[in-house]
Design an enzyme around this catalytic site. Structure first.
Site, PDB file in Angstrom:
ATOM      1  N   GLY A 296     -13.040  32.056  53.632  1.00  0.00           N
ATOM      2  CA  GLY A 296     -13.330  33.452  53.387  1.00  0.00           C
ATOM      3  C   GLY A 296     -14.582  33.544  52.548  1.00  0.00           C
ATOM      4  O   GLY A 296     -14.538  33.322  51.345  1.00  0.00           O
ATOM      5  N   THR A 297     -15.681  33.837  53.206  1.00  0.00           N
ATOM      6  CA  THR A 297     -16.927  33.899  52.459  1.00  0.00           C
ATOM      7  C   THR A 297     -17.983  34.453  53.379  1.00  0.00           C
ATOM      8  O   THR A 297     -17.797  34.509  54.601  1.00  0.00           O
ATOM      9  CB  THR A 297     -17.322  32.480  51.991  1.00  0.00           C
ATOM     10  OG1 THR A 297     -18.211  32.595  50.919  1.00  0.00           O
ATOM     11  CG2 THR A 297     -17.990  31.702  53.086  1.00  0.00           C
ATOM     12  N   THR A 298     -19.095  34.920  52.790  1.00  0.00           N
ATOM     13  CA  THR A 298     -20.274  35.226  53.593  1.00  0.00           C
ATOM     14  C   THR A 298     -21.471  34.641  52.880  1.00  0.00           C
ATOM     15  O   THR A 298     -21.698  34.940  51.699  1.00  0.00           O
ATOM     16  CB  THR A 298     -20.485  36.741  53.749  1.00  0.00           C
ATOM     17  OG1 THR A 298     -19.253  37.355  54.069  1.00  0.00           O
ATOM     18  CG2 THR A 298     -21.502  37.035  54.821  1.00  0.00           C
TER      19      THR A 298
END
Lengths: 204, 273
Positions: free
Chosen positions: B57-59
């Site tokens: 979960g990351t950008t």
């Protein structure tokens, strides 16, 4: 992810002095994707009775429509609004009817009895009632919400203080949950009126 | 003339690089991580992958333009649906002119990118000049390849500036190493690509590029539930990197949408009963 975490929601209800408050987040999402920020999970049954439905979005909508339908018939037959304690029984029976293929929802009922006493009740997805005198939470952020409610709640809060407390609790709780948030709506129910407000929260 | 090939020896049980750690008795750790003494290593490894389930979960994103390299990242860490932190540093400062981003397993990214910094420093000492971005990314990719199948999870961008100009490489734990001008990594990467691809141009000014990086991450944090917290933007030039932005995404929303009710995700008035 479980079916209860497919859409994501956060609901909190609290009792004060001759008033109750119920609030929910506004996110509508499908797993990790957020699709709308105007989807509340709290529905009005009548001026002194609200129900919040956490869990799968479609079941939440369907149940709210079924309860409105049942209350309309009740009003025609009884010529009065339903009492919160009786409504809780109705909700419980409706959920247990589907004991072997349940609705994936956890209701939170908040209202004022005809004599003005606050009424709070939570339920699991098959209708087990859990009445409360202080607060009730449901959704995907329950652990965080319970913690902050336990710290912030005090007995005999007035309508304005209750609004502040519920708002703070919901915002803090949903800020620790990926699947709930993107805004919030709070209803404070008193004997003569219902105050509805949206909250400005984090949109991530 | 004997060529110094020591730089080619990396990974499990390979060489004995002299790096001063023998004095503190840590040399064994450098060459080979011990394997667990179990009967069936393969199924054990498969189980272990679940325990250290990393958060994707990351950008993160990076792009090269006329003014250098822009790196932009969010700062959220999630464990399932619980937000474990909103203040994670996802840009690893390998050295003053090389940056690495973090996506996948936090421990894996932190450890191996710090290890890359060690290898880059040894290169400088052995060769009297700075390592190229091409070389640094190759070192990391080779290390990842040597641990392939063991459950490491890392999706990183190595960005920097050398004599060949700005450099940007995508390196991941499968051993992939790809040179490119525009990359985005993580669960929110598809949202970031949408905004990034639309606004990208080689001739962007430095300010426009920084704003594009920030805006792309912001839009990803809005749509992706597993991204959020703060946006950190770094700018890499010939003189090295500088951190240029660190805005809180909660506030950015109201800057980009001063009338929040007009955001396209609102079609129904939430107060209408």
């Amino acid at each position: 992810m479980s079916i209860f975490e497919y859409n994501g929601s956060a609901i909190v209800a609290m009792a004060g002095k001759e008033c109750v408050a119920i609030a929910s987040d506004l996110r509508f999402g499908v797993q990790l994707a957020t699709l709308a920020t105007d989807h509340k999970k709290v529905y009005k049954i009548h001026d002194q009775l609200f129900i919040g439905l956490a869990g799968l979005g479609t079941d939440s909508e369907t149940l709210s429509q079924r309860f409105t339908f049942k209350h309309n018939l009740y009003k025609l037959r009884e010529e009065r609004d339903i009492k919160p304690s009786a409504f809780a029984q109705l909700v419980s029976a409706t959920l247990y009817e589907r004991r072997f293929g349940p609705y994936f929802c956890q209701p939170v009922i908040a209202g004022l009895e005809p004599d003005g006493t606050p009424y709070l009740c939570g339920m699991d997805s098959i209708g087990a009632q859990e009445p409360a005198k202080d607060f009730m939470v449901a959704g995907t952020a329950t652990d965080s919400l319970l913690g902050i409610c336990e710290s912030l709640w005090r007995p005999d809060l007035g309508p304005e203080e209750l609004f502040e407390t519920v708002s703070q609790a919901l915002l803090s709780g949903q800020d620790r949950d990926c699947l709930a948030g993107w805004g919030a709506v709070v209803y404070v129910i008193t004997k003569d009126k219902v105050i509805a407000r949206t909250l400005r929260g984090r949109m991530d | 003339m004997k060529l110094d090939m020591s730089i080619l020896h990396t990974g499990l049980g390979a060489s004995k690089e002299a790096c001063g750690l023998e004095a503190v008795g840590l040399e064994a750790a450098m060459d080979s991580f011990p394997l667990p003494p179990v009967k069936d290593i393969d199924s054990f490894e498969r189980e272990v992958i679940e325990y250290v389930k990393p958060n994707h979960g990351t950008t993160t994103l990076g792009f090269i333009f006329q003014g250098g390299v822009i790196i932009a990242v969010d700062s959220r860490a999630s464990q399932g649906s619980y937000i474990s932190s909103q203040t994670v540093k996802k840009v690893i400062e390998i050295n003053p002119y090389l940056l690495g981003t973090m996506a996948g397993g936090a421990a894996d990214c932190q450890y191996w990118e710090r290890n890359l910094g060690r290898q880059c420093r040894l290169y400088e000492l052995a060769n009297g000049k700075r390592i190229t971005v091409r070389g640094a990314s190759k070192l990391l990719a080779n290390t990842m390849f040597s641990y392939r199948g063991m459950g490491l999870s890392m999706g990183t961008m190595v960005a920097g500036w050398d004599e060949a100009g700005p450099g940007l490489y995508y390196v991941d734990s499968d051993g992939q190493r790809t040179k490119g001008k525009v990359f985005s990594v993580g669960s929110g990467s598809l949202y970031a690509y949408g905004v990034l691809d639309e606004g990208y141009n080689w001739d962007l000014s430095v300010d426009e590029a920084i704003e594009l990086g920030q805006r792309s991450i912001y839009h990803a944090t809005f749509r992706d539930a597993a991204s959020g917290g703060t946006v950190s933007v770094y700018h890499v030039t010939e003189a090295g990197w500088t951190k240029v932005r660190g805005a809180d995404v909660g506030e950015l929303h109201f800057q980009y949408y001063p009338v929040p009710e007009e955001h396209p995700c609102n079609s129904v008035d939430p107060l209408a009963i």
